[in-house]
Design a protein around this motif. Structure first.
Motif, PDB file in Angstrom:
ATOM      1  N   GLN A   1      42.696  74.036  37.832  1.00 58.35           N
ATOM      2  CA  GLN A   1      42.334  74.380  36.467  1.00 58.35           C
ATOM      3  C   GLN A   1      42.325  75.901  36.246  1.00 58.35           C
ATOM      4  O   GLN A   1      42.477  76.685  37.168  1.00 58.35           O
ATOM      5  CB  GLN A   1      40.968  73.789  36.127  1.00 58.35           C
ATOM      6  N   VAL A   2      42.108  76.277  34.984  1.00 58.22           N
ATOM      7  CA  VAL A   2      41.990  77.691  34.600  1.00 58.22           C
ATOM      8  C   VAL A   2      40.550  78.140  34.838  1.00 58.22           C
ATOM      9  O   VAL A   2      39.601  77.475  34.391  1.00 58.22           O
ATOM     10  CB  VAL A   2      42.375  77.890  33.115  1.00 58.22           C
ATOM     11  N   TRP A   3      40.396  79.281  35.526  1.00 63.04           N
ATOM     12  CA  TRP A   3      39.066  79.770  35.888  1.00 63.04           C
ATOM     13  C   TRP A   3      38.822  81.178  35.373  1.00 63.04           C
ATOM     14  O   TRP A   3      39.719  82.024  35.363  1.00 63.04           O
ATOM     15  CB  TRP A   3      38.895  79.763  37.418  1.00 63.04           C
ATOM     16  N   TYR A   4      37.568  81.396  34.959  1.00 62.73           N
ATOM     17  CA  TYR A   4      37.110  82.722  34.537  1.00 62.73           C
ATOM     18  C   TYR A   4      36.012  83.193  35.498  1.00 62.73           C
ATOM     19  O   TYR A   4      35.165  82.396  35.918  1.00 62.73           O
ATOM     20  CB  TYR A   4      36.535  82.679  33.118  1.00 62.73           C
ATOM     21  N   SER A   5      36.019  84.485  35.776  1.00 63.18           N
ATOM     22  CA  SER A   5      34.964  85.043  36.613  1.00 63.18           C
ATOM     23  C   SER A   5      34.846  86.542  36.343  1.00 63.18           C
ATOM     24  O   SER A   5      35.593  87.101  35.536  1.00 63.18           O
ATOM     25  CB  SER A   5      35.267  84.795  38.096  1.00 63.18           C
ATOM     26  N   THR A   6      33.884  87.153  36.980  1.00 67.75           N
ATOM     27  CA  THR A   6      33.748  88.612  36.934  1.00 67.75           C
ATOM     28  C   THR A   6      33.669  89.111  38.364  1.00 67.75           C
ATOM     29  O   THR A   6      33.317  88.368  39.286  1.00 67.75           O
ATOM     30  CB  THR A   6      32.465  89.055  36.200  1.00 67.75           C
ATOM     31  N   ALA A   7      33.970  90.377  38.537  1.00 69.49           N
ATOM     32  CA  ALA A   7      33.889  90.956  39.881  1.00 69.49           C
ATOM     33  C   ALA A   7      32.463  90.893  40.396  1.00 69.49           C
ATOM     34  O   ALA A   7      32.205  90.711  41.575  1.00 69.49           O
ATOM     35  CB  ALA A   7      34.390  92.396  39.855  1.00 69.49           C
ATOM     36  N   ALA A   8      31.490  91.025  39.476  1.00 72.56           N
ATOM     37  CA  ALA A   8      30.084  91.087  39.874  1.00 72.56           C
ATOM     38  C   ALA A   8      29.500  89.721  40.214  1.00 72.56           C
ATOM     39  O   ALA A   8      28.584  89.623  41.015  1.00 72.56           O
ATOM     40  CB  ALA A   8      29.265  91.741  38.761  1.00 72.56           C
ATOM     41  N   ASP A   9      30.023  88.642  39.601  1.00 70.05           N
ATOM     42  CA  ASP A   9      29.368  87.347  39.835  1.00 70.05           C
ATOM     43  C   ASP A   9      30.188  86.419  40.714  1.00 70.05           C
ATOM     44  O   ASP A   9      29.943  85.231  40.774  1.00 70.05           O
ATOM     45  CB  ASP A   9      29.025  86.664  38.492  1.00 70.05           C
TER      46      ASP A   9
ATOM     47  N   ASP B   1      39.010  78.659  48.099  1.00 66.75           N
ATOM     48  CA  ASP B   1      40.276  79.229  48.588  1.00 66.75           C
ATOM     49  C   ASP B   1      41.271  79.396  47.437  1.00 66.75           C
ATOM     50  O   ASP B   1      42.455  79.146  47.569  1.00 66.75           O
ATOM     51  CB  ASP B   1      40.872  78.362  49.696  1.00 66.75           C
ATOM     52  N   PHE B   2      40.738  79.788  46.270  1.00 68.18           N
ATOM     53  CA  PHE B   2      41.597  80.076  45.123  1.00 68.18           C
ATOM     54  C   PHE B   2      41.036  81.292  44.394  1.00 68.18           C
ATOM     55  O   PHE B   2      39.866  81.669  44.572  1.00 68.18           O
ATOM     56  CB  PHE B   2      41.663  78.882  44.164  1.00 68.18           C
ATOM     57  N   LYS B   3      41.866  81.921  43.576  1.00 66.45           N
ATOM     58  CA  LYS B   3      41.427  83.077  42.810  1.00 66.45           C
ATOM     59  C   LYS B   3      41.311  82.710  41.334  1.00 66.45           C
ATOM     60  O   LYS B   3      42.176  82.001  40.804  1.00 66.45           O
ATOM     61  CB  LYS B   3      42.430  84.235  42.968  1.00 66.45           C
ATOM     62  N   PRO B   4      40.263  83.173  40.667  1.00 69.70           N
ATOM     63  CA  PRO B   4      40.152  82.927  39.225  1.00 69.70           C
ATOM     64  C   PRO B   4      41.347  83.516  38.480  1.00 69.70           C
ATOM     65  O   PRO B   4      41.915  84.537  38.894  1.00 69.70           O
ATOM     66  CB  PRO B   4      38.848  83.651  38.844  1.00 69.70           C
ATOM     67  N   ASN B   5      41.714  82.878  37.383  1.00 71.69           N
ATOM     68  CA  ASN B   5      42.847  83.362  36.590  1.00 71.69           C
ATOM     69  C   ASN B   5      42.514  84.625  35.814  1.00 71.69           C
ATOM     70  O   ASN B   5      43.363  85.498  35.631  1.00 71.69           O
ATOM     71  CB  ASN B   5      43.288  82.271  35.608  1.00 71.69           C
ATOM     72  N   TYR B   6      41.263  84.710  35.346  1.00 73.60           N
ATOM     73  CA  TYR B   6      40.871  85.831  34.488  1.00 73.60           C
ATOM     74  C   TYR B   6      39.583  86.475  35.020  1.00 73.60           C
ATOM     75  O   TYR B   6      38.553  85.806  35.151  1.00 73.60           O
ATOM     76  CB  TYR B   6      40.659  85.369  33.049  1.00 73.60           C
TER      77      TYR B   6
ATOM     78  N   SER C   1      31.101  88.086  28.530  1.00 77.31           N
ATOM     79  CA  SER C   1      32.524  88.008  28.170  1.00 77.31           C
ATOM     80  C   SER C   1      33.088  86.634  28.517  1.00 77.31           C
ATOM     81  O   SER C   1      33.898  86.073  27.766  1.00 77.31           O
ATOM     82  CB  SER C   1      33.322  89.091  28.903  1.00 77.31           C
ATOM     83  N   ILE C   2      32.678  86.083  29.648  1.00 78.15           N
ATOM     84  CA  ILE C   2      33.121  84.741  30.026  1.00 78.15           C
ATOM     85  C   ILE C   2      32.698  83.729  28.967  1.00 78.15           C
ATOM     86  O   ILE C   2      33.492  82.886  28.536  1.00 78.15           O
ATOM     87  CB  ILE C   2      32.527  84.335  31.393  1.00 78.15           C
ATOM     88  N   VAL C   3      31.452  83.813  28.546  1.00 78.87           N
ATOM     89  CA  VAL C   3      30.932  82.873  27.545  1.00 78.87           C
ATOM     90  C   VAL C   3      31.737  82.968  26.259  1.00 78.87           C
ATOM     91  O   VAL C   3      32.109  81.949  25.660  1.00 78.87           O
ATOM     92  CB  VAL C   3      29.437  83.148  27.283  1.00 78.87           C
ATOM     93  N   ARG C   4      32.022  84.199  25.826  1.00 81.43           N
ATOM     94  CA  ARG C   4      32.803  84.363  24.589  1.00 81.43           C
ATOM     95  C   ARG C   4      34.228  83.849  24.758  1.00 81.43           C
ATOM     96  O   ARG C   4      34.784  83.219  23.843  1.00 81.43           O
ATOM     97  CB  ARG C   4      32.809  85.833  24.179  1.00 81.43           C
TER      98      ARG C   4
ATOM     99  N   ASP D   1      34.697  77.341  22.647  1.00 85.43           N
ATOM    100  CA  ASP D   1      35.729  76.629  21.866  1.00 85.43           C
ATOM    101  C   ASP D   1      37.109  76.753  22.493  1.00 85.43           C
ATOM    102  O   ASP D   1      38.124  76.589  21.807  1.00 85.43           O
ATOM    103  CB  ASP D   1      35.774  77.143  20.418  1.00 85.43           C
ATOM    104  N   GLY D   2      37.158  77.046  23.794  1.00 82.82           N
ATOM    105  CA  GLY D   2      38.439  77.218  24.463  1.00 82.82           C
ATOM    106  C   GLY D   2      38.617  76.260  25.621  1.00 82.82           C
ATOM    107  O   GLY D   2      37.988  75.194  25.689  1.00 82.82           O
ATOM    108  N   ILE D   3      39.507  76.648  26.554  1.00 82.74           N
ATOM    109  CA  ILE D   3      39.840  75.812  27.706  1.00 82.74           C
ATOM    110  C   ILE D   3      39.633  76.623  28.985  1.00 82.74           C
ATOM    111  O   ILE D   3      40.048  77.773  29.073  1.00 82.74           O
ATOM    112  CB  ILE D   3      41.295  75.314  27.637  1.00 82.74           C
ATOM    113  N   GLY D   4      39.005  75.994  29.980  1.00 83.06           N
ATOM    114  CA  GLY D   4      38.796  76.675  31.250  1.00 83.06           C
ATOM    115  C   GLY D   4      37.418  76.405  31.810  1.00 83.06           C
ATOM    116  O   GLY D   4      36.578  75.757  31.162  1.00 83.06           O
TER     117      GLY D   4
END
Length: 298
Positions: free
Chosen positions: A193-201, A218-223, A230-233, A237-240
């Motif tokens: 799936q599509v994943w969101y993350s931050t460097a800090a979390d 063993d995978f890297k987030p897409n964004y 920012s992740i929440v925003r 209403d989106g996908i991921g």
């Protein structure tokens, strides 16, 4: 580099005779006063005071330094009074450390109503604990505790780390796997799936994954975005998918902009603490900040 505040603190200690008196006169913490004095002594290479049980007694070197800086420092203080537009009454200044998301979610909207000055510092929790111990911070909001004897940590809330998805994300396949308890199928599907993350979390993602799937992801987030808000925003209403603390997205889940997909098995929780020094001159101000966090239900 020499800091002029060291001289101001030195002058206050010299004239008032105690670290406590200097701290009250300068509206800073007593550990902050000690830090300034230690820094000045290290810079000059001389002991400036003999520390007795009741008073700070200036050494000969301390007396020489005081006489040397008294006139120029007095002129600087006079110019400050002449050219600085001050408020009608002195206001305490409280320094608070926490993560950016916690500030934005809880304290930010209340800042302008606080009857004292506030300095907010973001950073890593171990550094915040160090700064609290050294008197550079007066209060921290942290999921970690320090072992310093000068500090105390009071638990006040728990944050649950959860798997969330955007409102338009089709989670039907995953929900079936959750019901069956098929962790292998769940992990395989989630990694596609599509994943969101931050460097800090990234730490939350790693810990959640290891707790539930028994190994690191063993995978890297897409964004990779600046912060959890920012992740929440981005997801609303989106996908991921993302793995974040539940209190940072409770309004979006309630309004159905986000889906609470899985709390994990076992559930991953962090205890949040108010970290303070055992002795502080800002107890009233700190208690007011604590009250805001409790009322916000963090």
């Amino acid at each position: 580099m020499l800091n002029l505040e060291w001289f101001r603190t030195f002058k206050a200690i010299y004239e008032l005779g105690t670290l406590t008196g200097a701290a009250q006169a300068l509206f800073i913490s007593q550990p902050g006063v000690s830090l300034h004095l230690n820094s000045l002594e290290a810079y000059t290479g001389y002991k400036l005071f003999d520390r007795s049980a009741k008073r700070m007694v200036p050494t000969e070197r301390g007396k020489v330094l005081y006489n040397f800086i008294l006139e120029p420092l007095t002129k600087l203080e006079t110019s400050e009074q002449l050219f600085h537009r001050s408020s009608k009454m002195d206001r305490a200044t409280v320094s608070i450390g926490m993560c950016f998301e916690t500030f934005q979610f809880t304290l930010e909207r209340h800042i302008s109503s606080l009857p004292f000055n506030v300095i907010i510092k973001f950073g890593e929790y171990p550094q915040m604990i160090h700064d609290l111990d050294k008197g550079l911070l007066d209060l921290i909001i942290s999921p970690q505790k320090g072992l310093e004897k000068n500090l105390e940590f009071c638990p006040f809330s728990k944050e649950r780390i959860v798997l969330v998805a955007g409102a338009e994300t089709d989670t039907a396949v995953l929900e079936k796997s959750i019901v069956k308890g098929d962790l292998i199928e769940m992990e395989k599907w989630l990694k596609e799936q599509v994943w969101y993350s931050t460097a800090a979390d990234m730490e939350n993602l790693k810990r959640f994954w290891h707790l539930n799937f028994k190994h690191h992801p063993d995978f890297k987030p897409n964004y990779i975005v600046p912060n959890i808000c920012s992740i929440v925003r981005c997801l609303s209403d989106g996908i991921g998918f993302s793995i974040i603390p539940d209190f940072l997205c409770k309004d979006e889940i309630k309004s159905k902009k986000l889906q609470l997909v899985w709390t994990g098995n076992p559930v991953m929780e962090n205890t949040l603490y108010f970290g303070t020094r055992k002795k502080t001159m800002y107890e009233k101000e700190i208690n007011l900040v604590k009250k805001i966090f409790v009322e916000e239900g963090i």
